[in-house]
Motif scaffolding. Sequence first.
Motif, PDB file in Angstrom:
ATOM      1  N   LEU A   6       0.857  -1.180   0.000  1.00 29.64           N
ATOM      2  CA  LEU A   6       0.000   0.000   0.000  1.00 29.64           C
ATOM      3  C   LEU A   6       0.894   1.231   0.000  1.00 29.64           C
ATOM      4  O   LEU A   6       1.688   1.416   0.923  1.00 29.64           O
ATOM      5  CB  LEU A   6      -0.912   0.015   1.228  1.00 29.64           C
ATOM      6  N   VAL A   7       0.789   2.047  -1.042  1.00 31.34           N
ATOM      7  CA  VAL A   7       1.553   3.292  -1.145  1.00 31.34           C
ATOM      8  C   VAL A   7       0.636   4.430  -0.720  1.00 31.34           C
ATOM      9  O   VAL A   7      -0.437   4.622  -1.304  1.00 31.34           O
ATOM     10  CB  VAL A   7       2.079   3.518  -2.577  1.00 31.34           C
ATOM     11  N   ILE A   8       1.060   5.187   0.289  1.00 30.53           N
ATOM     12  CA  ILE A   8       0.261   6.290   0.828  1.00 30.53           C
ATOM     13  C   ILE A   8       0.975   7.602   0.533  1.00 30.53           C
ATOM     14  O   ILE A   8       2.090   7.826   1.009  1.00 30.53           O
ATOM     15  CB  ILE A   8       0.051   6.138   2.344  1.00 30.53           C
ATOM     16  N   LEU A   9       0.347   8.444  -0.276  1.00 31.40           N
ATOM     17  CA  LEU A   9       0.892   9.762  -0.575  1.00 31.40           C
ATOM     18  C   LEU A   9       0.348  10.745   0.456  1.00 31.40           C
ATOM     19  O   LEU A   9      -0.837  11.062   0.462  1.00 31.40           O
ATOM     20  CB  LEU A   9       0.515  10.207  -1.992  1.00 31.40           C
ATOM     21  N   GLY A  10       1.236  11.224   1.329  1.00 30.11           N
ATOM     22  CA  GLY A  10       0.843  12.131   2.397  1.00 30.11           C
ATOM     23  C   GLY A  10       0.951  13.598   2.051  1.00 30.11           C
ATOM     24  O   GLY A  10       0.685  14.458   2.877  1.00 30.11           O
ATOM     25  N   HIS A  11       1.353  13.906   0.833  1.00 31.63           N
ATOM     26  CA  HIS A  11       1.369  15.291   0.337  1.00 31.63           C
ATOM     27  C   HIS A  11      -0.016  15.582  -0.225  1.00 31.63           C
ATOM     28  O   HIS A  11      -0.582  14.752  -0.929  1.00 31.63           O
ATOM     29  CB  HIS A  11       2.437  15.437  -0.746  1.00 31.63           C
ATOM     30  N   PRO A  12      -0.595  16.739   0.057  1.00 31.00           N
ATOM     31  CA  PRO A  12      -1.942  17.009  -0.445  1.00 31.00           C
ATOM     32  C   PRO A  12      -2.050  17.118  -1.964  1.00 31.00           C
ATOM     33  O   PRO A  12      -3.135  16.956  -2.507  1.00 31.00           O
ATOM     34  CB  PRO A  12      -2.335  18.330   0.218  1.00 31.00           C
ATOM     35  N   ALA A  13      -0.930  17.360  -2.657  1.00 35.04           N
ATOM     36  CA  ALA A  13      -0.967  17.519  -4.119  1.00 35.04           C
ATOM     37  C   ALA A  13      -0.295  16.332  -4.796  1.00 35.04           C
ATOM     38  O   ALA A  13       0.882  16.055  -4.566  1.00 35.04           O
ATOM     39  CB  ALA A  13      -0.267  18.820  -4.524  1.00 35.04           C
ATOM     40  N   SER A  14      -1.040  15.643  -5.643  1.00 31.44           N
ATOM     41  CA  SER A  14      -0.464  14.488  -6.339  1.00 31.44           C
ATOM     42  C   SER A  14       0.501  14.900  -7.446  1.00 31.44           C
ATOM     43  O   SER A  14       1.286  14.078  -7.909  1.00 31.44           O
ATOM     44  CB  SER A  14      -1.569  13.589  -6.892  1.00 31.44           C
ATOM     45  N   ASN A  15       0.475  16.178  -7.856  1.00 30.25           N
ATOM     46  CA  ASN A  15       1.401  16.646  -8.894  1.00 30.25           C
ATOM     47  C   ASN A  15       2.687  17.217  -8.296  1.00 30.25           C
ATOM     48  O   ASN A  15       3.450  17.889  -8.972  1.00 30.25           O
ATOM     49  CB  ASN A  15       0.726  17.669  -9.809  1.00 30.25           C
TER      50      ASN A  15
END
Length: 191
Positions: A6-15
């Motif tokens: 499971l990869v969790i992106l904790g930055h609010p912007a995916s770009n």
Amino acid sequence: MGKRILVILGHPASNSFCGALAECYAQSAVRAGHEVRQLFLGAMDFDPVLREGYQQTQPLEVDLRRAQADIVWAEHLTLVYPIWWGGVPALLKGFFDRVFLPGFAFKYRKGKAFPEKLLQGRSAHLLVTMDTPSWYYRWIYRMPGLHQVRKTTLEFCGIKPTRTLTFGPILGSKAAQRETWLKQANAIASR
């Protein structure tokens, strides 16, 4: 045989560059034969504030129930986030507050100083960006945003961090440097 990751992106912007790291990691893990799911916290619909602490149960939004199911499913978690003000972004902290709850991630035990770790058997990678030079963050600031996630969140719940990569300073970095960092993320995802 591949793992469930499971990869969790904790930055609010995916770009963001964090988004690029998360995507690179996920693609490399799939190519290496792993099964991958992704959570983009910035795209999820949830209140990041634990309104009453643990005094009352705050109903979980649909996205948080799915996130808990994904965490249970996963054998390995990869958290990708920036260091802001020395710590994790408010969105990631709110995610931890709302998802890693008593009864799900840990369980208090009467007469015991430490709770039962309910997420044991899982490992984790941390991919962390910052504008501070990594050496300065380590030796001068003493890495509060890494210790918070590794020790007082993941390990507290039984998840064992096995590798942490820090990337920085991001501010002013050149395309060649960022490509090198993406290759590092690719390398650890391929294992």
